[in-house]
Design a protein around this motif. Structure first.
Motif, PDB file in Angstrom:
ATOM      1  N   ARG A   1       1.638 -47.418 -39.539  1.00 37.66           N
ATOM      2  CA  ARG A   1       1.538 -46.938 -38.161  1.00 37.66           C
ATOM      3  C   ARG A   1       0.594 -45.751 -38.004  1.00 37.66           C
ATOM      4  O   ARG A   1       0.403 -45.265 -36.888  1.00 37.66           O
ATOM      5  CB  ARG A   1       2.932 -46.530 -37.669  1.00 37.66           C
ATOM      6  CG  ARG A   1       3.947 -47.658 -37.692  1.00 37.66           C
ATOM      7  CD  ARG A   1       5.365 -47.155 -37.528  1.00 37.66           C
ATOM      8  NE  ARG A   1       5.762 -46.298 -38.659  1.00 37.66           N
ATOM      9  CZ  ARG A   1       6.995 -45.837 -38.863  1.00 37.66           C
ATOM     10  NH1 ARG A   1       7.963 -46.182 -38.012  1.00 37.66           N
ATOM     11  NH2 ARG A   1       7.277 -45.071 -39.890  1.00 37.66           N
TER      12      ARG A   1
ATOM     13  N   PRO B   1      -2.273 -43.590 -37.108  1.00 38.14           N
ATOM     14  CA  PRO B   1      -3.379 -43.813 -36.167  1.00 38.14           C
ATOM     15  C   PRO B   1      -4.745 -43.907 -36.852  1.00 38.14           C
ATOM     16  O   PRO B   1      -5.661 -44.543 -36.321  1.00 38.14           O
ATOM     17  CB  PRO B   1      -3.314 -42.583 -35.248  1.00 38.14           C
ATOM     18  CG  PRO B   1      -1.891 -42.115 -35.346  1.00 38.14           C
ATOM     19  CD  PRO B   1      -1.473 -42.404 -36.765  1.00 38.14           C
TER      20      PRO B   1
ATOM     21  N   GLU C   1      -8.235 -50.697 -33.167  1.00 36.05           N
ATOM     22  CA  GLU C   1      -8.175 -50.586 -31.707  1.00 36.05           C
ATOM     23  C   GLU C   1      -8.077 -51.942 -31.029  1.00 36.05           C
ATOM     24  O   GLU C   1      -7.516 -52.056 -29.936  1.00 36.05           O
ATOM     25  CB  GLU C   1      -9.410 -49.842 -31.195  1.00 36.05           C
ATOM     26  CG  GLU C   1      -9.468 -48.384 -31.627  1.00 36.05           C
ATOM     27  CD  GLU C   1     -10.696 -47.680 -31.082  1.00 36.05           C
ATOM     28  OE1 GLU C   1     -11.526 -48.358 -30.409  1.00 36.05           O
ATOM     29  OE2 GLU C   1     -10.840 -46.469 -31.319  1.00 36.05           O
TER      30      GLU C   1
ATOM     31  N   GLY D   1      -4.389 -53.520 -32.667  1.00 30.84           N
ATOM     32  CA  GLY D   1      -3.237 -52.644 -32.504  1.00 30.84           C
ATOM     33  C   GLY D   1      -2.382 -52.483 -33.749  1.00 30.84           C
ATOM     34  O   GLY D   1      -1.308 -51.873 -33.700  1.00 30.84           O
TER      35      GLY D   1
ATOM     36  N   TYR E   1       3.793 -53.344 -32.604  1.00 30.00           N
ATOM     37  CA  TYR E   1       2.548 -52.583 -32.474  1.00 30.00           C
ATOM     38  C   TYR E   1       1.427 -53.435 -31.877  1.00 30.00           C
ATOM     39  O   TYR E   1       0.577 -52.926 -31.147  1.00 30.00           O
ATOM     40  CB  TYR E   1       2.140 -52.005 -33.826  1.00 30.00           C
ATOM     41  CG  TYR E   1       2.630 -50.590 -34.024  1.00 30.00           C
ATOM     42  CD1 TYR E   1       1.755 -49.533 -34.171  1.00 30.00           C
ATOM     43  CD2 TYR E   1       3.991 -50.323 -34.033  1.00 30.00           C
ATOM     44  CE1 TYR E   1       2.214 -48.231 -34.322  1.00 30.00           C
ATOM     45  CE2 TYR E   1       4.468 -49.031 -34.186  1.00 30.00           C
ATOM     46  CZ  TYR E   1       3.581 -47.991 -34.322  1.00 30.00           C
ATOM     47  OH  TYR E   1       4.036 -46.702 -34.459  1.00 30.00           O
TER      48      TYR E   1
ATOM     49  N   LEU F   1       2.073 -53.299 -28.161  1.00 29.93           N
ATOM     50  CA  LEU F   1       1.903 -51.983 -27.551  1.00 29.93           C
ATOM     51  C   LEU F   1       0.458 -51.503 -27.567  1.00 29.93           C
ATOM     52  O   LEU F   1      -0.031 -50.927 -26.574  1.00 29.93           O
ATOM     53  CB  LEU F   1       2.776 -50.950 -28.280  1.00 29.93           C
ATOM     54  CG  LEU F   1       4.287 -51.030 -28.045  1.00 29.93           C
ATOM     55  CD1 LEU F   1       5.013 -50.048 -28.958  1.00 29.93           C
ATOM     56  CD2 LEU F   1       4.615 -50.749 -26.580  1.00 29.93           C
ATOM     57  N   TYR F   2      -0.254 -51.736 -28.673  1.00 27.07           N
ATOM     58  CA  TYR F   2      -1.526 -51.051 -28.867  1.00 27.07           C
ATOM     59  C   TYR F   2      -2.751 -51.957 -28.960  1.00 27.07           C
ATOM     60  O   TYR F   2      -3.873 -51.457 -29.025  1.00 27.07           O
ATOM     61  CB  TYR F   2      -1.448 -50.186 -30.129  1.00 27.07           C
ATOM     62  CG  TYR F   2      -0.337 -49.153 -30.056  1.00 27.07           C
ATOM     63  CD1 TYR F   2      -0.385 -48.123 -29.132  1.00 27.07           C
ATOM     64  CD2 TYR F   2       0.777 -49.259 -30.888  1.00 27.07           C
ATOM     65  CE1 TYR F   2       0.651 -47.190 -29.050  1.00 27.07           C
ATOM     66  CE2 TYR F   2       1.811 -48.329 -30.818  1.00 27.07           C
ATOM     67  CZ  TYR F   2       1.735 -47.299 -29.897  1.00 27.07           C
ATOM     68  OH  TYR F   2       2.750 -46.382 -29.806  1.00 27.07           O
TER      69      TYR F   2
ATOM     70  N   LYS G   1      -3.140 -58.887 -26.924  1.00 24.75           N
ATOM     71  CA  LYS G   1      -1.705 -58.692 -27.093  1.00 24.75           C
ATOM     72  C   LYS G   1      -1.026 -60.054 -27.254  1.00 24.75           C
ATOM     73  O   LYS G   1      -1.448 -61.035 -26.624  1.00 24.75           O
ATOM     74  CB  LYS G   1      -1.119 -57.960 -25.886  1.00 24.75           C
ATOM     75  CG  LYS G   1      -1.690 -56.566 -25.651  1.00 24.75           C
ATOM     76  CD  LYS G   1      -1.088 -55.938 -24.409  1.00 24.75           C
ATOM     77  CE  LYS G   1      -1.733 -54.592 -24.106  1.00 24.75           C
ATOM     78  NZ  LYS G   1      -1.437 -53.600 -25.153  1.00 24.75           N
TER      79      LYS G   1
END
Length: 458
Positions: free
Chosen positions: A61, A63, A68, A71, A267, A270-271, A277
């Protein structure tokens, strides 16, 4: 005594030359590719780079390594190969700031894996084939362009292939020697490496369970069989838990999830960037397309999913945008077709679970081996079909490479059968095996010279 020593020495020299040539050839591929010229290498190399710079394993997780677009990071997946790659990469980084040199140091690990894979394939060939067909099997398997390619950049596929060869080696040794303590340790270590490599190779783990228990419970005359099975099973489980357990315990401690699959899904949702997604993906299954529709689905580089997978299994490079010449691909397709036809002509003999002896029919462990090799092929293909239908449409043959040993085993068996039917004189057949082996060595070299090298070196 001296003559035997000299024969063994000459054989070892030949094997050394072969392996040195394999390693050198893989490095030719590795040294001309820029970073991220191959599937997901940038994301994978992030894990190696993180370990080199920080000196500890990343949380998936973090960053710093989250992509990008998707995610997620490859820190969520097994990272044993990246941990090993970080060792030579760190050493090289101490002597130079040239990041490409550090990358090559990491790629060298997969080149070593590829060389060990070639060695195990050759050892397997000697146990499976008594004549020169062993060279055909070795070349088809270890020097398949798609196999050479995955050994040349940062990924988990290379280690997965090594693990499958190691497992197959343990199976075959057990056929000849029984399930000795040494062979059980081999199998446990190989399963452990497989478990920490790539999920698409897990078919070998599942089938190992079937092969292990079937060959012991049915195929061996052992006093107190229950005690024998219990001890061997306990040994294998303990070794696997020691070698693999740390990774899944770490996943549970970090994410509350042994496999990390739940946190990956979380993840991603979400990201991931818009359109990437999971909830925004329209899978083939969502469109009402089933297995038959997938196999015939149009819209890939070859116009057909099945053909695209076959072509990229043989060898499609870069991001499925660097192709072999069609005539080279067709040579492989011809040998695949010939081998398949040959196996079909001997189905009963190949897959019979009993064999005839003077005392009647007895259990045939080789038949179990052949069935298990077939199961690996079926499971590997099924996983790819499932993934394409329910997750992401990717007609990539590299996902089928974990079945390369069973597949080439049957192709070699079938080719051998056809040649025996067509060419009655054994001495001529042996020469044909050499010619075919030389042909496939030439094809992979020409693939590099004609297709791969010009893309990266102007």
């Amino acid at each position: 005594m001296l003559a035997a020593y000299q024969i063994k020495r000459k054989r070892n020299i030949k094997i050394f030359i072969f392996l040195a040539a394999v390693f050198t050839f893989i490095m030719f591929w590795a040294c001309i590719q820029p970073l991220n010229a191959s599937p997901d290498e940038a994301m994978r190399y992030q894990i190696v780079d993180f370990i080199v710079r920080h000196g500890y394993l990343p949380d998936g997780r973090d960053p710093e390594i989250i992509n990008e677009t998707w995610g997620i990071s490859y820190g969520f997946y097994p990272i044993l190969s990246y941990m090993i790659m970080a060792i030579p990469a760190k050493i090289v980084s101490l002597f130079t700031t040239d990041q490409f040199a550090v990358l090559i140091a990491a790629r060298t690990v997969n080149a070593v894996f590829g060389t060990v894979f070639a060695f195990l394939v050759f050892k397997i060939s000697e146990m499976l084939f008594e004549d020169n067909s062993k060279y055909l099997f070795t070349v088809l398997t270890a020097l398949l362009p798609g196999v050479i390619f995955v050994h040349s950049y940062v990924n988990n596929d290379s280690m997965a292939l090594l693990a499958t060869a190691w497992i197959a080696y343990a199976w075959i040794k057990s056929l000849k020697e029984g399930w000795t303590i040494k062979i059980c340790i081999h199998l446990a270590a190989a399963i452990s490496v497989c478990a920490l490599s790539y999920y698409n190779a897990y078919g070998f783990i599942l089938v190992s369970v079937i092969f292990f228990f079937t060959t012991i419970l049915i195929g061996n005359k052992i006093d107190n069989k229950a005690k024998f099975v219990a001890k061997r099973t306990a040994l294998i489980i303990i070794i696997v838990l020691v070698l693999v357990g740390w990774w899944f315990i770490r996943n549970y401690m970090l994410y509350g999830d042994l496999l990390g699959s739940k946190v990956i899904a979380e993840y991603s949702e979400l990201y991931a960037a818009e359109g990437f997604k999971p909830s925004q993906k329209l899978t083939l299954s969502d469109q009402g397309i089933g297995v038959l529709g997938l196999l015939l689905f149009h819209g890939t580089f070859s116009g057909n999913w099945t053909l695209s997978v076959i072509i990229s299994f043989i060898g499609t490079f870069g991001f499925l945008n660097v192709f072999m010449p069609d005539w080279i691909t067709n040579i492989y397709i011809v040998i695949f077709a010939a081998g398949t036809i040959g196996v079909i002509t001997m189905l009963v003999r190949t897959f019979s679970l009993t064999s005839k002896t003077e005392n009647g029919r007895v259990f045939n462990k080789k038949g179990v081996f052949n069935w298990c090799m077939l199961f690996v092929i079926i499971i590997t293909i099924a996983l790819l079909i499932y993934y394409n239908l329910y997750n992401d449409f990717q007609p990539q043959g590299r996902y089928l490479l974990p079945m390369v040993i069973p597949f080439m085993y049957f192709i070699t068996l079938g080719t051998k059968r056809l040649l025996e039917l067509i060419i009655k004189k054994d001495s001529i057949r042996q020469k044909v095996y050499f010619v075919l082996s030389g042909l496939f060595v030439l094809t992979v070299i020409l693939t590099y010279v004609i297709s791969f090298y010009p893309v990266y070196v102007s």
